[in-house]
Write a protein that holds these residues in place. Sequence first.
Motif, PDB file in Angstrom:
ATOM      1  N   SER A  33     -18.064   9.834 -29.137  1.00 60.27           N
ATOM      2  CA  SER A  33     -18.184  11.281 -28.958  1.00 60.27           C
ATOM      3  C   SER A  33     -18.003  11.661 -27.492  1.00 60.27           C
ATOM      4  O   SER A  33     -17.454  12.721 -27.180  1.00 60.27           O
ATOM      5  N   GLY A  34     -18.460  10.780 -26.594  1.00 56.18           N
ATOM      6  CA  GLY A  34     -18.262  11.039 -25.176  1.00 56.18           C
ATOM      7  C   GLY A  34     -16.790  11.059 -24.803  1.00 56.18           C
ATOM      8  O   GLY A  34     -16.319  11.952 -24.086  1.00 56.18           O
ATOM      9  N   ARG A  35     -16.042  10.058 -25.318  1.00 64.59           N
ATOM     10  CA  ARG A  35     -14.603  10.028 -25.048  1.00 64.59           C
ATOM     11  C   ARG A  35     -13.889  11.203 -25.713  1.00 64.59           C
ATOM     12  O   ARG A  35     -12.948  11.769 -25.159  1.00 64.59           O
ATOM     13  N   MET A  36     -14.356  11.565 -26.902  1.00 60.78           N
ATOM     14  CA  MET A  36     -13.763  12.701 -27.607  1.00 60.78           C
ATOM     15  C   MET A  36     -13.922  13.983 -26.799  1.00 60.78           C
ATOM     16  O   MET A  36     -13.012  14.826 -26.758  1.00 60.78           O
ATOM     17  N   SER A  37     -15.084  14.125 -26.118  1.00 61.29           N
ATOM     18  CA  SER A  37     -15.341  15.350 -25.362  1.00 61.29           C
ATOM     19  C   SER A  37     -14.509  15.433 -24.087  1.00 61.29           C
ATOM     20  O   SER A  37     -14.482  16.478 -23.437  1.00 61.29           O
ATOM     21  N   ASP A  38     -13.834  14.311 -23.707  1.00 64.79           N
ATOM     22  CA  ASP A  38     -12.884  14.373 -22.590  1.00 64.79           C
ATOM     23  C   ASP A  38     -11.567  15.010 -23.020  1.00 64.79           C
ATOM     24  O   ASP A  38     -10.789  15.467 -22.183  1.00 64.79           O
ATOM     25  N   LYS A  39     -11.313  15.011 -24.332  1.00 63.98           N
ATOM     26  CA  LYS A  39     -10.057  15.552 -24.856  1.00 63.98           C
ATOM     27  C   LYS A  39     -10.262  16.880 -25.587  1.00 63.98           C
ATOM     28  O   LYS A  39      -9.447  17.771 -25.508  1.00 63.98           O
ATOM     29  N   VAL A  40     -11.383  16.941 -26.340  1.00 61.91           N
ATOM     30  CA  VAL A  40     -11.742  18.157 -27.076  1.00 61.91           C
ATOM     31  C   VAL A  40     -12.888  18.828 -26.329  1.00 61.91           C
ATOM     32  O   VAL A  40     -13.693  18.150 -25.684  1.00 61.91           O
ATOM     33  N   GLU A  41     -12.970  20.140 -26.396  1.00 65.67           N
ATOM     34  CA  GLU A  41     -14.042  20.841 -25.694  1.00 65.67           C
ATOM     35  C   GLU A  41     -15.432  20.306 -26.115  1.00 65.67           C
ATOM     36  O   GLU A  41     -15.706  20.205 -27.319  1.00 65.67           O
ATOM     37  N   PRO A  42     -16.292  19.939 -25.154  1.00 66.70           N
ATOM     38  CA  PRO A  42     -17.657  19.502 -25.484  1.00 66.70           C
ATOM     39  C   PRO A  42     -18.402  20.509 -26.352  1.00 66.70           C
ATOM     40  O   PRO A  42     -19.237  20.135 -27.179  1.00 66.70           O
ATOM     41  N   GLN A  43     -18.081  21.768 -26.151  1.00 65.44           N
ATOM     42  CA  GLN A  43     -18.667  22.850 -26.945  1.00 65.44           C
ATOM     43  C   GLN A  43     -18.524  22.586 -28.445  1.00 65.44           C
ATOM     44  O   GLN A  43     -19.472  22.759 -29.218  1.00 65.44           O
ATOM     45  N   ILE A  44     -17.357  22.102 -28.864  1.00 67.76           N
ATOM     46  CA  ILE A  44     -17.074  21.883 -30.287  1.00 67.76           C
ATOM     47  C   ILE A  44     -17.809  20.650 -30.808  1.00 67.76           C
ATOM     48  O   ILE A  44     -18.504  20.692 -31.825  1.00 67.76           O
ATOM     49  N   VAL A  45     -17.676  19.525 -30.082  1.00 65.22           N
ATOM     50  CA  VAL A  45     -18.273  18.272 -30.541  1.00 65.22           C
ATOM     51  C   VAL A  45     -19.797  18.380 -30.575  1.00 65.22           C
ATOM     52  O   VAL A  45     -20.451  17.996 -31.551  1.00 65.22           O
ATOM     53  N   ALA A  46     -20.385  18.899 -29.492  1.00 63.50           N
ATOM     54  CA  ALA A  46     -21.843  19.002 -29.421  1.00 63.50           C
ATOM     55  C   ALA A  46     -22.400  19.967 -30.468  1.00 63.50           C
ATOM     56  O   ALA A  46     -23.489  19.743 -31.006  1.00 63.50           O
ATOM     57  N   THR A  47     -21.670  21.030 -30.757  1.00 63.00           N
ATOM     58  CA  THR A  47     -22.142  21.988 -31.765  1.00 63.00           C
ATOM     59  C   THR A  47     -22.184  21.347 -33.147  1.00 63.00           C
ATOM     60  O   THR A  47     -23.122  21.557 -33.916  1.00 63.00           O
ATOM     61  N   TRP A  48     -21.177  20.552 -33.470  1.00 63.95           N
ATOM     62  CA  TRP A  48     -21.209  19.817 -34.733  1.00 63.95           C
ATOM     63  C   TRP A  48     -22.409  18.861 -34.774  1.00 63.95           C
ATOM     64  O   TRP A  48     -23.052  18.692 -35.816  1.00 63.95           O
ATOM     65  N   GLY A  49     -22.707  18.234 -33.635  1.00 63.28           N
ATOM     66  CA  GLY A  49     -23.862  17.353 -33.567  1.00 63.28           C
ATOM     67  C   GLY A  49     -25.162  18.096 -33.811  1.00 63.28           C
ATOM     68  O   GLY A  49     -26.043  17.620 -34.551  1.00 63.28           O
ATOM     69  N   MET A  50     -25.304  19.270 -33.214  1.00 58.90           N
ATOM     70  CA  MET A  50     -26.507  20.078 -33.418  1.00 58.90           C
ATOM     71  C   MET A  50     -26.622  20.511 -34.874  1.00 58.90           C
ATOM     72  O   MET A  50     -27.723  20.518 -35.451  1.00 58.90           O
ATOM     73  N   ALA A  51     -25.492  20.846 -35.490  1.00 64.49           N
ATOM     74  CA  ALA A  51     -25.504  21.270 -36.887  1.00 64.49           C
ATOM     75  C   ALA A  51     -25.931  20.121 -37.803  1.00 64.49           C
ATOM     76  O   ALA A  51     -26.708  20.317 -38.748  1.00 64.49           O
TER      77      ALA A  51
END
Length: 464
Positions: free
Chosen positions: A314-332
């Motif tokens: 997820s950390g590497r993903m957030s370098d390519k995709v906005e952290p806003q999107i990845v982290a929000t899915w995690g919170m959900a």
Amino acid sequence: MLLTEEQRFTLIAVCITSFLTPFTGSAINIAIPAIGKDIGANIVALTWISTSFMLASAALLLPVGSMADIKGRKPIFMAGIAIFGLTGLVGGLARTSSLLLAMRVLQGMGGALIFSTGMAILTAVTPPGMRGKFLGINSAVVYVGVSVGPVLGGFITHYLGWRYIFFFITFLTLVALLAATRIKTDVAPGKMTGFDLAGAAFYTSGLVALMYGLSIIATAAMGKWLLGLGVVLLALFVYRELNSESPLIELRVLLRNRSFAFSNLAAFINYMATSGVTFLLSIYLQMVKGLSAQAAGMVMLSQPVIMALVSPYSGRMSDKVEPQIVATWGMALTMVGLIMYQFVNRDTSLIYVAITLVVMGLGFGLFASPNNNAVMSSVPAHQYGIASSTLSTMRLVGQSFSMTVVALIIGAVMGKVKIDAAEIGPFLLSMRLILGLFAVTCVGGIFASLARGTIHAEPDRLKG
């Protein structure tokens, strides 16, 4: 590139202390039922054995971090290790809940000394080309501590007794302390102009009064007065920091930077919603399901293992995709996991519990690394120290709030009953109320995560 002697011993000392904190928390949570039976502590007192450590650490982290930047980090780091180990020894020998609670408070103070200096010392002794590798090793050790804690803590409790968890902690601190004596580098930044003593007093006393007042508001008349006092003192702290030349925390930076502010708010909410789960689940598995401490630890292992597997990706993903999107899915997903706990009762299968833990682990794994990335990426390089200390404070305060809510609701529903005399029905009701409240809180976390805005689209803002 070969490591110097100082780099090797610094890595050993910092990694041991980074392992100790998550290990101690998760191992003691597994041992909570055994501790309650052995020393005759009621269930509210047991919540404070976990809460007191986090609250003491949160209350001292900012003042100690500021002091370390002025006076030097190595002496504070070594003092923290010594306090952590000594209180572990006395805690293991404690025969009363009052003495054990006092040792946990002091251990939390020692933890604050370690939290505020260890990472800075490790960064100072490593060259830029190896810094990422060293910090990566240190992060991995933290996950090992989280993962090993329930299993090793359960094993020690089952075969040796809960006291040996504290003795094991003391042994590790001795190794860390010996390694720390070989650290030579201790460079304090020269920009600090002074220590904000008034701000430190407002922050520490305000946070303690707020947390303790909230935890007893349903059972003691003084709770509302302490809660009000805490609010006033923290308001004075905010005013002080906005007008101080040497603030403990740069609130002006926080308020001006939307991404930074909402990312930290999301971190606070996430830690608040998740930190009390392991305490409750430890009691559920052992007192309701009748598992041994060792078996309960094996069941609870599923969450940190998933966290450790998912976080790097997820950390590497957030370098390519906005952290806003990845982290929000995690919170959900975290919210989904908390909702799943609403269906847990005395007849629930362990498979369902394990699946719920996997969902929670997946949610936290998707949230944590991208959110950390968002925090650090939202400020320029010269503000990394401010960003790191603020994020650590949000984590500790969130964890403290989580356990304070646990103490509040358990005290209101169950009263001060001994854990071995506690009725299953009231405990399950308390558990559902607490985790239901945490699930609702995650809704606010989702909005905070979305409100942070984009990070990758604004690189020019971070230059200079």
